[in-house]
Write an enzyme that holds these catalytic residues in place. Structure first.
Site, PDB file in Angstrom:
ATOM      1  N   SER A  69      27.432  29.878 -83.161  1.00 12.29           N
ATOM      2  CA  SER A  69      28.443  30.839 -83.431  1.00 12.29           C
ATOM      3  C   SER A  69      27.659  32.285 -83.887  1.00 12.29           C
ATOM      4  O   SER A  69      26.376  31.935 -84.217  1.00 12.29           O
ATOM      5  CB  SER A  69      29.323  30.476 -84.308  1.00 12.29           C
ATOM      6  OG  SER A  69      29.724  29.061 -83.818  1.00 12.29           O
TER       7      SER A  69
HETATM    8  N1  SAH Z   1      28.357  24.490 -85.418  1.00 14.03           N
HETATM    9  C1  SAH Z   1      27.643  24.922 -84.232  1.00 14.03           C
HETATM   10  C2  SAH Z   1      28.328  25.843 -83.187  1.00 14.03           C
HETATM   11  C3  SAH Z   1      28.867  24.549 -82.175  1.00 14.03           C
HETATM   12  S1  SAH Z   1      29.892  25.279 -80.779  1.00 14.03           S
HETATM   13  C4  SAH Z   1      26.225  25.501 -84.574  1.00 14.03           C
HETATM   14  O1  SAH Z   1      25.968  25.929 -85.798  1.00 14.03           O
HETATM   15  O2  SAH Z   1      25.357  25.638 -83.705  1.00 14.03           O
HETATM   16  C5  SAH Z   1      31.194  23.981 -81.007  1.00 14.03           C
HETATM   17  C6  SAH Z   1      30.810  22.577 -80.922  1.00 14.03           C
HETATM   18  O3  SAH Z   1      31.759  21.749 -80.891  1.00 14.03           O
HETATM   19  C7  SAH Z   1      30.073  22.224 -79.459  1.00 14.03           C
HETATM   20  O4  SAH Z   1      28.646  21.769 -79.561  1.00 14.03           O
HETATM   21  C8  SAH Z   1      31.351  21.246 -79.008  1.00 14.03           C
HETATM   22  O5  SAH Z   1      30.480  20.571 -78.092  1.00 14.03           O
HETATM   23  C9  SAH Z   1      31.480  20.572 -80.214  1.00 14.03           C
HETATM   24  N2  SAH Z   1      32.985  20.070 -80.238  1.00 14.03           N
HETATM   25  C10 SAH Z   1      33.901  20.593 -79.256  1.00 14.03           C
HETATM   26  N3  SAH Z   1      35.073  19.464 -79.386  1.00 14.03           N
HETATM   27  C11 SAH Z   1      34.641  18.681 -80.222  1.00 14.03           C
HETATM   28  C12 SAH Z   1      35.488  17.353 -80.818  1.00 14.03           C
HETATM   29  N4  SAH Z   1      36.504  17.195 -80.588  1.00 14.03           N
HETATM   30  N5  SAH Z   1      34.486  16.631 -81.906  1.00 14.03           N
HETATM   31  C13 SAH Z   1      33.080  16.953 -82.108  1.00 14.03           C
HETATM   32  N6  SAH Z   1      32.428  18.016 -81.275  1.00 14.03           N
HETATM   33  C14 SAH Z   1      33.222  18.855 -80.680  1.00 14.03           C
END
Ligand code: SAH
Length: 225
Positions: A69
């Protein structure tokens, strides 16, 4: 020559990091959050070919259609959790592990769940090798979040949800904070829910745009991951 080039690119990265911190300091007031940003090397959480952009204030692709993000948004969400150091925090959406690394410096214990198994594996390995020892990464199960570790003093969702996920409210301790982007697929409001004996108090913290939450509790048409 290669050594000199390497030195120059490290220097450029350091300068970009200093500039980014100035940008963050204009909007983020919690000194602990800013200190954590100074400490965690974002360049080690992005793919090698985008390392030069690691301190630009924007999201970057991390594979599987997901992103690390935007730094300002990460900072604002982290600040919104109101952490003082002793908390247990759940992160939904480990992605690269960057947000989890920041949290690990700001609270006692981090549980982070990720739906996409290869992302969970590489983030867990990255966090371990960088010494963030108080983080547990799990591949998401059937229930949104990680009920096995509940209750949590803070829950942060780093993907957008159509509404405040009740399943996560269930996993929140009394007095705990849930920070989640809520809205449509294209635009959301960053929301903080505080769980009180009288019920859930909602605070709107401003507009934002995240990749969508996947699986159950997300949009009906969202792919199952
Ligand atoms: N916090 C992360 C950014 C992640 S983007 C960082 O610091 O890099 C959002 C993430 O949420 C993605 O990797 C996606 O695969 C995950 N995601 C989406 N739906 C989800 C769910 N229901 N449970 C767990 N993870 C999920």
């Amino acid at each position: 020559m290669a050594g000199i080039m390497k030195g120059a690119s490290i220097e450029r990265l350091e300068r970009a990091k200093t500039d980014l911190l100035v940008e963050l300091e204009a909007e983020v007031k919690d000194p602990r959050v800013l200190a954590a940003f100074r400490q965690v090397p974002r360049e080690l959480f992005v793919p090698e070919d985008t390392r030069q952009f690691a301190y630009e204030n924007r999201p970057l692709p991390i594979g599987y259609g997901q992103t690390i993000s935007q730094p300002l948004m990460v900072a604002l969400m982290t600040q919104a959790l109101l952490l003082t150091g002793g908390e247990k925090v759940l992160e939904v959406g480990t992605g690269s592990g960057y947000q989890a690394a920041l949290l690990s410096l700001l609270c006692a214990r981090v549980v982070s769940v990720e739906l996409i198994a290869p992302l969970a594996c590489s983030a867990a390995e990255r966090l371990r090798s960088l010494g963030y020892a108080n983080v547990d990464v799990h591949v998401a199960g059937d229930t949104l979040g990680w009920p096995e570790g509940a209750p949590y003093d803070g829950i942060i969702v780093t993907a957008a949800a159509p509404e405040v996920p009740l399943r996560l409210l269930d996993q929140l301790a009394l007095g705990g904070r849930l920070v989640v982007p809520v809205g449509s697929r294209n635009l959301q409001e960053l929301v903080r829910i505080v769980k009180t004996p009288e019920g859930a108090q909602r605070h709107n913290l401003g507009p934002c745009r995240f990749v969508p939450l996947l699986g159950r509790d997300a949009w009906p048409e969202a792919p199952a991951g």
